[in-house]
Design a protein around this motif. Structure first.
Motif, short mmCIF file in Angstrom:
data_model
loop_
_atom_site.label_atom_id
_atom_site.label_comp_id
_atom_site.label_asym_id
_atom_site.label_seq_id
_atom_site.Cartn_x
_atom_site.Cartn_y
_atom_site.Cartn_z
N GLN A 43 0.85 -1.21 0.00
CA GLN A 43 0.00 0.00 0.00
C GLN A 43 0.88 1.26 0.00
O GLN A 43 0.63 2.20 -0.74
CB GLN A 43 -0.91 0.03 1.24
N THR A 47 1.50 3.98 -3.15
CA THR A 47 1.38 5.43 -3.00
C THR A 47 2.61 6.11 -3.59
O THR A 47 2.49 7.08 -4.35
CB THR A 47 1.19 5.80 -1.51
N THR A 50 2.64 5.81 -7.41
CA THR A 50 1.67 6.69 -8.05
C THR A 50 2.16 8.13 -8.10
O THR A 50 1.93 8.84 -9.09
CB THR A 50 0.30 6.59 -7.35
N ASP A 131 -6.15 13.17 -3.23
CA ASP A 131 -7.25 12.20 -3.11
C ASP A 131 -6.73 10.77 -3.06
O ASP A 131 -7.15 9.97 -2.22
CB ASP A 131 -8.21 12.32 -4.30
N HIS A 132 -5.81 10.46 -3.95
CA HIS A 132 -5.27 9.10 -4.01
C HIS A 132 -4.54 8.74 -2.72
O HIS A 132 -4.73 7.66 -2.16
CB HIS A 132 -4.34 8.96 -5.22
N THR A 133 -3.71 9.65 -2.25
CA THR A 133 -2.94 9.40 -1.04
C THR A 133 -3.85 9.28 0.17
O THR A 133 -3.64 8.42 1.04
CB THR A 133 -1.89 10.52 -0.86
N ALA A 134 -4.89 10.11 0.24
CA ALA A 134 -5.85 10.02 1.35
C ALA A 134 -6.54 8.66 1.34
O ALA A 134 -6.75 8.06 2.41
CB ALA A 134 -6.87 11.14 1.25
N HIS A 135 -6.87 8.17 0.18
CA HIS A 135 -7.50 6.85 0.07
C HIS A 135 -6.60 5.77 0.67
O HIS A 135 -7.05 4.94 1.46
CB HIS A 135 -7.80 6.56 -1.41
N HIS A 136 -5.33 5.79 0.32
CA HIS A 136 -4.42 4.73 0.79
C HIS A 136 -4.02 4.92 2.25
O HIS A 136 -3.84 3.93 2.96
CB HIS A 136 -3.22 4.59 -0.14
N ARG A 137 -3.92 6.14 2.72
CA ARG A 137 -3.64 6.29 4.15
C ARG A 137 -4.85 5.86 4.96
O ARG A 137 -4.71 5.29 6.05
CB ARG A 137 -3.15 7.68 4.51
N GLY A 138 -6.04 6.07 4.42
CA GLY A 138 -7.24 5.57 5.09
C GLY A 138 -7.26 4.06 5.15
O GLY A 138 -7.59 3.47 6.18
N ALA A 139 -6.91 3.41 4.04
CA ALA A 139 -6.83 1.95 4.04
C ALA A 139 -5.81 1.47 5.07
O ALA A 139 -6.05 0.51 5.81
CB ALA A 139 -6.46 1.44 2.65
#
Length: 157
Positions: A43, A47, A50, A131-139
């Motif tokens: 994950q 990040t 990307t 947005d992309h980084t927030a998604h993966h830090r959330g995961a």
């Protein structure tokens, strides 16, 4: 968008990601909630990959590399959270250098034609990365909780 704003967005993105994921340790590298999903290390590496991908694609004559199968294959080989974090640090450092090395007018130029943000100003890669980084830090905060850890709030201690 000014380079100052681009750099500020990049710095905040890194700070939020690092803070949200700091409870993960090297021993958590290969944790995954379900077989087939990215591990914690993957994950983080995704990040980083990307960030590299967006910045290289924004200025490449041919646009973005759309060989997603190969990009994923490169990630699946990674097994170490330490290595993934080092990659992420390099990706952010190289992104900062890229922002600083191009003029504001270059950042306002359109991205190459194609399915990935084609024709939008290059500077729009920063909100896309946020947005992309927030998604993966959330995961990764969900991974942390499944490991019995409590991740800190991303926006401040």
């Amino acid at each position: 968008m000014s380079k100052e704003k681009l750099l500020g967005g990049l710095a905040a993105m890194k700070d939020f990601f690092d803070r949200s994921t700091r409870v993960l340790e090297e021993s958590d590298s290969n944790f995954t909630p379900k077989e087939g999903m990215f591990t914690a290390a993957q994950q983080v590496a995704h990040t980083a990959q990307t960030i590299d991908w967006f910045f290289s694609g924004a200025f490449a004559p041919g646009g973005f590399d759309l060989n997603f199968e190969q990009l994923e294959k490169n990630l699946r080989a990674l097994k170490s959270l330490r290595e993934a974090r080092a990659w992420l640090d390099r990706a952010f450092a190289e992104a900062k250098t890229a922002i600083e090395s191009h003029s504001e007018s270059e950042w306002e130029q359109p991205l190459p034609p194609g399915p990935i943000m084609g024709g939008q100003p290059r500077c729009e890669i920063i909100p896309a990365l946020v947005d992309h980084t927030a998604h993966h830090r959330g995961a990764l905060t969900a991974y942390s909780r499944l490991l019995g850890k409590v991740p800190p709030m991303p926006y401040g201690d």
